[in-house]
Design a protein around this motif. Structure first.
Motif, PDB file in Angstrom:
ATOM      1  N   PHE A 139       0.836  -1.196   0.000  1.00  0.00           N
ATOM      2  CA  PHE A 139       0.000   0.000   0.000  1.00  0.00           C
ATOM      3  C   PHE A 139       0.869   1.244   0.000  1.00  0.00           C
ATOM      4  O   PHE A 139       2.050   1.204   0.322  1.00  0.00           O
ATOM      5  CB  PHE A 139      -0.931   0.006   1.218  1.00  0.00           C
ATOM      6  N   ARG A 140       0.265   2.325  -0.356  1.00  0.00           N
ATOM      7  CA  ARG A 140       0.903   3.630  -0.280  1.00  0.00           C
ATOM      8  C   ARG A 140       0.139   4.479   0.724  1.00  0.00           C
ATOM      9  O   ARG A 140      -1.089   4.369   0.826  1.00  0.00           O
ATOM     10  CB  ARG A 140       0.909   4.322  -1.654  1.00  0.00           C
ATOM     11  N   PRO A 141       0.808   5.330   1.494  1.00  0.00           N
ATOM     12  CA  PRO A 141       0.109   6.188   2.456  1.00  0.00           C
ATOM     13  C   PRO A 141      -1.020   6.961   1.786  1.00  0.00           C
ATOM     14  O   PRO A 141      -0.861   7.527   0.701  1.00  0.00           O
ATOM     15  CB  PRO A 141       1.207   7.136   2.944  1.00  0.00           C
ATOM     16  N   GLY A 142      -2.173   6.951   2.429  1.00  0.00           N
ATOM     17  CA  GLY A 142      -3.334   7.647   1.900  1.00  0.00           C
ATOM     18  C   GLY A 142      -4.236   6.788   1.039  1.00  0.00           C
ATOM     19  O   GLY A 142      -5.341   7.206   0.691  1.00  0.00           O
ATOM     20  N   THR A 143      -3.796   5.581   0.692  1.00  0.00           N
ATOM     21  CA  THR A 143      -4.605   4.681  -0.116  1.00  0.00           C
ATOM     22  C   THR A 143      -5.585   3.925   0.779  1.00  0.00           C
ATOM     23  O   THR A 143      -5.171   3.302   1.759  1.00  0.00           O
ATOM     24  CB  THR A 143      -3.725   3.658  -0.852  1.00  0.00           C
ATOM     25  N   PRO A 144      -6.899   3.957   0.489  1.00  0.00           N
ATOM     26  CA  PRO A 144      -7.857   3.183   1.291  1.00  0.00           C
ATOM     27  C   PRO A 144      -7.609   1.682   1.116  1.00  0.00           C
ATOM     28  O   PRO A 144      -7.736   1.143   0.023  1.00  0.00           O
ATOM     29  CB  PRO A 144      -9.219   3.590   0.707  1.00  0.00           C
ATOM     30  N   TRP A 145      -7.266   1.000   2.193  1.00  0.00           N
ATOM     31  CA  TRP A 145      -6.946  -0.425   2.106  1.00  0.00           C
ATOM     32  C   TRP A 145      -8.136  -1.250   1.649  1.00  0.00           C
ATOM     33  O   TRP A 145      -7.978  -2.226   0.919  1.00  0.00           O
ATOM     34  CB  TRP A 145      -6.468  -0.931   3.469  1.00  0.00           C
ATOM     35  N   SER A 146      -9.317  -0.856   2.083  1.00  0.00           N
ATOM     36  CA  SER A 146     -10.500  -1.655   1.763  1.00  0.00           C
ATOM     37  C   SER A 146     -10.802  -1.663   0.270  1.00  0.00           C
ATOM     38  O   SER A 146     -11.510  -2.543  -0.216  1.00  0.00           O
ATOM     39  CB  SER A 146     -11.715  -1.125   2.527  1.00  0.00           C
ATOM     40  N   GLU A 147     -10.245  -0.695  -0.457  1.00  0.00           N
ATOM     41  CA  GLU A 147     -10.439  -0.661  -1.909  1.00  0.00           C
ATOM     42  C   GLU A 147      -9.392  -1.490  -2.635  1.00  0.00           C
ATOM     43  O   GLU A 147      -9.578  -1.854  -3.794  1.00  0.00           O
ATOM     44  CB  GLU A 147     -10.393   0.789  -2.406  1.00  0.00           C
ATOM     45  N   VAL A 148      -8.288  -1.785  -1.967  1.00  0.00           N
ATOM     46  CA  VAL A 148      -7.186  -2.531  -2.568  1.00  0.00           C
ATOM     47  C   VAL A 148      -7.224  -3.998  -2.154  1.00  0.00           C
ATOM     48  O   VAL A 148      -6.847  -4.886  -2.932  1.00  0.00           O
ATOM     49  CB  VAL A 148      -5.832  -1.895  -2.168  1.00  0.00           C
ATOM     50  N   ILE A 149      -7.685  -4.262  -0.936  1.00  0.00           N
ATOM     51  CA  ILE A 149      -7.695  -5.617  -0.383  1.00  0.00           C
ATOM     52  C   ILE A 149      -9.105  -6.181  -0.461  1.00  0.00           C
ATOM     53  O   ILE A 149     -10.012  -5.706   0.243  1.00  0.00           O
ATOM     54  CB  ILE A 149      -7.204  -5.609   1.082  1.00  0.00           C
TER      55      ILE A 149
END
Length: 348
Positions: A139-149
């Motif tokens: 992940f990158r700072p500021g990226t919503p995890w729930s949208e990536v995972i």
């Protein structure tokens, strides 16, 4: 023969003697009662002084007898979690609590892939690259995890993570999105009294709320400067436990503080910083306030006080909370400030 007058006199004398005896007996009884009350008051005074002494004695401990750090960590983060849990561990780097190699069904999310982490820690001889897990999600700072995972988990583990976030509220709410309905967010948090944050003030509710209302993907210049300027070592180390001996020294020179602050002012990249400073009951109160004020919806399911330099709080959407009134938590959080050691700085 006895006269009537003599009989009366003898009767009055006897009555007077009985009165005197009764008065003496009552005086003795009152004297004993006074002594009893004095002794009771002394016992109460001793008890009060003992309680006051306890308030000035830390509840933190250097270690749990018969249990090493990893065993304690696993016991606490797994509290209330089913045995076959699907787990997400956030940012473990070289120090995973529930690694794949030990049989846990876990996914790893970090800011670098494994190759990047190995390179990042290659200059530290105390770290074994074999301890670094394969990273499933970068992940990158500021990226919503729930949208990536895409997966949802029974347990999300965040060890020494929440204090680094730019928004405590957003971090907790984002973790909740990654949980199944009865899932658990397990937090392992440094106690600022026993780490390089020793001389910093604890996080305020106002700043925690404002950081969510006015979000930033990087730490502010003020946050970076405050951490760098006040960072301290105790006996030459940056994390210690209760009763550790040694003098304090500052970890950074003024040139480092200024350079870090200037870099933060430009805002071109994320600068790792302890943004939130906490003690155990202070954070319990903070989280309870945030839930009561509807900024977060998860509540406490388990808590363990500080061992060495870290404490443990588990949260869940189905959590029932601390079970303590706000005023009780306020008193406990206030007591935690009483046990700060007498700071002595090393003479240069």
């Amino acid at each position: 023969m006895p006269t009537f007058r003599g009989a009366v006199r003898r009767g009055l004398a006897a009555a007077g003697l009985q009165t005197v005896r009764a008065a003496d007996a009552e005086a003795a009884r009152l004297h004993d009662r006074i002594d009893e009350l004095k002794q009771r008051n002394q016992r109460l005074r001793t008890k009060v002084e003992g309680l006051q002494g306890d308030r000035n004695r830390t509840t933190a401990v250097p270690a749990i007898p018969g249990m090493d750090r990893l065993e304690l960590r696993r016991e606490q983060v797994l509290a209330g979690v089913k045995p076959d849990a699907l787990i997400l561990e956030i940012g473990p780097a070289h120090n995973a609590i529930l690694p794949k190699r030990d049989g846990y069904d876990v996914r790893i999310v970090d800011y670098l892939d494994r190759e990047g982490l190995v390179k990042r820690y290659s200059g530290f001889s105390q770290y074994n690259p074999d301890d670094i897990e394969e990273v499933d999600y970068v992940f990158r700072p500021g990226t919503p995890w729930s949208e990536v995972i895409p997966e949802r988990f029974d347990l999300v583990v965040a060890s020494h993570v929440i204090e680094h976030t730019t928004s405590m509220i957003d971090f907790i709410n984002e973790c909740e999105k990654l949980l199944r309905p009865d899932g658990v967010l397990a937090l392992v948090i440094p106690d600022h009294r026993y780490c390089f944050d020793r001389f910093r003030e604890r996080a305020s509710l106002s700043r925690v709320i404002d950081a969510s209302l006015y979000p930033s993907s990087v730490h502010t210049m003020g946050a970076v400067i405050e951490e760098r300027l006040n960072a301290a070592k105790h006996g030459g180390i940056t994390a210690w436990g209760p009763r550790h001996k040694g003098d304090y020294t500052f970890a950074n020179g003024l040139d480092v503080v200024k350079a870090s602050g200037e870099e933060a002012r430009r805002g071109e990249r994320y600068i790792d910083t302890h943004n939130w400073v906490c003690t155990p009951h202070h954070l319990r109160l903070l989280l309870q306030d945030l839930a009561d004020l509807d900024f977060i919806s998860m509540r406490e399911t388990s808590f363990h006080d500080t061992v060495k330099h870290e404490f443990f709080i588990n949260l869940s959407p189905s959590g029932e909370g601390t079970g303590l009134a706000r005023e009780d938590l306020l008193v406990l959080a206030d007591d935690e400030r009483r046990v700060l050691d007498q700071a002595v700085f090393e003479k240069m």
